[in-house]
Design a protein around this motif. Structure first.
Motif, PDB file in Angstrom:
ATOM      1  N   ASP A  62       0.835  -1.204   0.000  1.00  0.00           N
ATOM      2  CA  ASP A  62       0.000   0.000   0.000  1.00  0.00           C
ATOM      3  C   ASP A  62       0.869   1.254   0.000  1.00  0.00           C
ATOM      4  O   ASP A  62       0.615   2.217  -0.734  1.00  0.00           O
ATOM      5  CB  ASP A  62      -0.925   0.026   1.228  1.00  0.00           C
ATOM      6  CG  ASP A  62      -1.985  -1.057   1.194  1.00  0.00           C
ATOM      7  OD1 ASP A  62      -2.356  -1.505   0.091  1.00  0.00           O
ATOM      8  OD2 ASP A  62      -2.446  -1.450   2.288  1.00  0.00           O
ATOM      9  N   GLU A 121       2.554   1.713  -3.392  1.00  0.00           N
ATOM     10  CA  GLU A 121       1.607   2.228  -4.378  1.00  0.00           C
ATOM     11  C   GLU A 121       1.344   3.721  -4.150  1.00  0.00           C
ATOM     12  O   GLU A 121       1.320   4.515  -5.096  1.00  0.00           O
ATOM     13  CB  GLU A 121       0.284   1.454  -4.286  1.00  0.00           C
ATOM     14  CG  GLU A 121      -0.736   1.859  -5.316  1.00  0.00           C
ATOM     15  CD  GLU A 121      -2.015   1.057  -5.207  1.00  0.00           C
ATOM     16  OE1 GLU A 121      -3.043   1.568  -5.671  1.00  0.00           O
ATOM     17  OE2 GLU A 121      -1.993  -0.060  -4.657  1.00  0.00           O
ATOM     18  N   PHE A 122       1.189   4.110  -2.882  1.00  0.00           N
ATOM     19  CA  PHE A 122       0.995   5.524  -2.555  1.00  0.00           C
ATOM     20  C   PHE A 122       2.198   6.349  -2.991  1.00  0.00           C
ATOM     21  O   PHE A 122       2.051   7.420  -3.572  1.00  0.00           O
ATOM     22  CB  PHE A 122       0.752   5.680  -1.048  1.00  0.00           C
ATOM     23  CG  PHE A 122       0.683   7.109  -0.605  1.00  0.00           C
ATOM     24  CD1 PHE A 122      -0.417   7.895  -0.916  1.00  0.00           C
ATOM     25  CD2 PHE A 122       1.723   7.676   0.111  1.00  0.00           C
ATOM     26  CE1 PHE A 122      -0.494   9.215  -0.516  1.00  0.00           C
ATOM     27  CE2 PHE A 122       1.667   9.000   0.508  1.00  0.00           C
ATOM     28  CZ  PHE A 122       0.559   9.774   0.198  1.00  0.00           C
ATOM     29  N   LYS A 123       3.394   5.845  -2.735  1.00  0.00           N
ATOM     30  CA  LYS A 123       4.628   6.542  -3.121  1.00  0.00           C
ATOM     31  C   LYS A 123       4.665   6.753  -4.629  1.00  0.00           C
ATOM     32  O   LYS A 123       4.970   7.847  -5.108  1.00  0.00           O
ATOM     33  CB  LYS A 123       5.842   5.741  -2.654  1.00  0.00           C
ATOM     34  CG  LYS A 123       7.169   6.300  -3.093  1.00  0.00           C
ATOM     35  CD  LYS A 123       8.295   5.380  -2.661  1.00  0.00           C
ATOM     36  CE  LYS A 123       9.564   5.662  -3.406  1.00  0.00           C
ATOM     37  NZ  LYS A 123      10.615   4.707  -3.116  1.00  0.00           N
ATOM     38  N   THR A 124       4.357   5.718  -5.382  1.00  0.00           N
ATOM     39  CA  THR A 124       4.379   5.789  -6.843  1.00  0.00           C
ATOM     40  C   THR A 124       3.372   6.829  -7.340  1.00  0.00           C
ATOM     41  O   THR A 124       3.693   7.665  -8.191  1.00  0.00           O
ATOM     42  CB  THR A 124       4.068   4.412  -7.453  1.00  0.00           C
ATOM     43  OG1 THR A 124       5.024   3.469  -6.962  1.00  0.00           O
ATOM     44  CG2 THR A 124       4.117   4.446  -8.960  1.00  0.00           C
ATOM     45  N   GLU A 125       2.154   6.799  -6.793  1.00  0.00           N
ATOM     46  CA  GLU A 125       1.131   7.761  -7.202  1.00  0.00           C
ATOM     47  C   GLU A 125       1.542   9.189  -6.841  1.00  0.00           C
ATOM     48  O   GLU A 125       1.333  10.115  -7.629  1.00  0.00           O
ATOM     49  CB  GLU A 125      -0.209   7.425  -6.540  1.00  0.00           C
ATOM     50  CG  GLU A 125      -0.840   6.158  -7.061  1.00  0.00           C
ATOM     51  CD  GLU A 125      -2.088   5.766  -6.283  1.00  0.00           C
ATOM     52  OE1 GLU A 125      -2.536   6.538  -5.400  1.00  0.00           O
ATOM     53  OE2 GLU A 125      -2.629   4.687  -6.550  1.00  0.00           O
ATOM     54  N   LEU A 126       2.129   9.365  -5.672  1.00  0.00           N
ATOM     55  CA  LEU A 126       2.552  10.688  -5.236  1.00  0.00           C
ATOM     56  C   LEU A 126       3.648  11.246  -6.138  1.00  0.00           C
ATOM     57  O   LEU A 126       3.606  12.398  -6.567  1.00  0.00           O
ATOM     58  CB  LEU A 126       3.036  10.627  -3.783  1.00  0.00           C
ATOM     59  CG  LEU A 126       3.461  11.932  -3.137  1.00  0.00           C
ATOM     60  CD1 LEU A 126       2.306  12.917  -3.108  1.00  0.00           C
ATOM     61  CD2 LEU A 126       3.972  11.691  -1.731  1.00  0.00           C
ATOM     62  N   GLU A 169       4.269  10.421  -9.247  1.00  0.00           N
ATOM     63  CA  GLU A 169       3.685  10.711 -10.556  1.00  0.00           C
ATOM     64  C   GLU A 169       2.938  12.046 -10.534  1.00  0.00           C
ATOM     65  O   GLU A 169       3.044  12.849 -11.466  1.00  0.00           O
ATOM     66  CB  GLU A 169       2.744   9.587 -10.988  1.00  0.00           C
ATOM     67  CG  GLU A 169       3.455   8.320 -11.399  1.00  0.00           C
ATOM     68  CD  GLU A 169       2.497   7.157 -11.672  1.00  0.00           C
ATOM     69  OE1 GLU A 169       1.261   7.318 -11.505  1.00  0.00           O
ATOM     70  OE2 GLU A 169       2.991   6.075 -12.043  1.00  0.00           O
ATOM     71  N   SER A 170       2.225  12.303  -9.449  1.00  0.00           N
ATOM     72  CA  SER A 170       1.496  13.571  -9.318  1.00  0.00           C
ATOM     73  C   SER A 170       2.450  14.754  -9.260  1.00  0.00           C
ATOM     74  O   SER A 170       2.207  15.796  -9.874  1.00  0.00           O
ATOM     75  CB  SER A 170       0.622  13.555  -8.057  1.00  0.00           C
ATOM     76  OG  SER A 170      -0.369  12.574  -8.153  1.00  0.00           O
ATOM     77  N   LYS A 220       3.861  15.480 -12.713  1.00  0.00           N
ATOM     78  CA  LYS A 220       2.878  16.171 -13.561  1.00  0.00           C
ATOM     79  C   LYS A 220       2.795  17.649 -13.199  1.00  0.00           C
ATOM     80  O   LYS A 220       2.713  18.502 -14.076  1.00  0.00           O
ATOM     81  CB  LYS A 220       1.504  15.513 -13.421  1.00  0.00           C
ATOM     82  CG  LYS A 220       1.390  14.188 -14.123  1.00  0.00           C
ATOM     83  CD  LYS A 220       0.018  13.585 -13.935  1.00  0.00           C
ATOM     84  CE  LYS A 220      -0.058  12.200 -14.556  1.00  0.00           C
ATOM     85  NZ  LYS A 220      -1.357  11.551 -14.310  1.00  0.00           N
TER      86      LYS A 220
END
Length: 99
Positions: A10, A13-18, A20-21, A24
């Motif tokens: 978890d 996954e949070f690290k990866t999403e953060l 990526e954000s 961007k």
């Protein structure tokens, strides 16, 4: 009150999403930078007075365009100027920055 268990997956996954954000957001900011800046914007960006900016125009340190009485400066020229004057820190024997 319900208890939730967070796993390593978890968090990964949070690290990866953060990340990526954040990427961007950073990419969005660079594309939003205006190509041409007015005198007031350049003075604020470089932290210089009107007189200093005028001297930079006169001696050719910073190029500009004049359209209808307004002066415009290319953002890339300003970036190049800042890189040309970028200084490396000078460290004395006590480990202090002596710029």
């Amino acid at each position: 009150m319900a208890i939730s268990i967070i796993t390593k997956e978890d968090l990964q996954e949070f690290k990866t999403e953060l990340l990526e954000s954040i990427e961007k957001l950073l990419q969005g900011n660079t594309s939003e930078q205006k190509l041409w800046l007015r005198t007031s914007e350049v003075k604020e960006l470089l932290h210089v007075s009107s007189g200093t900016l005028q001297n930079m125009r006169i001696n050719g340190t910073l190029s500009y365009s004049k359209v209808g009485g307004m002066l415009y400066y290319n953002y890339k020229d300003i970036q190049k100027l800042m890189m040309d004057f970028k200084r490396s820190p000078i460290i004395n024997t006590h480990g202090k920055d002596e710029r």
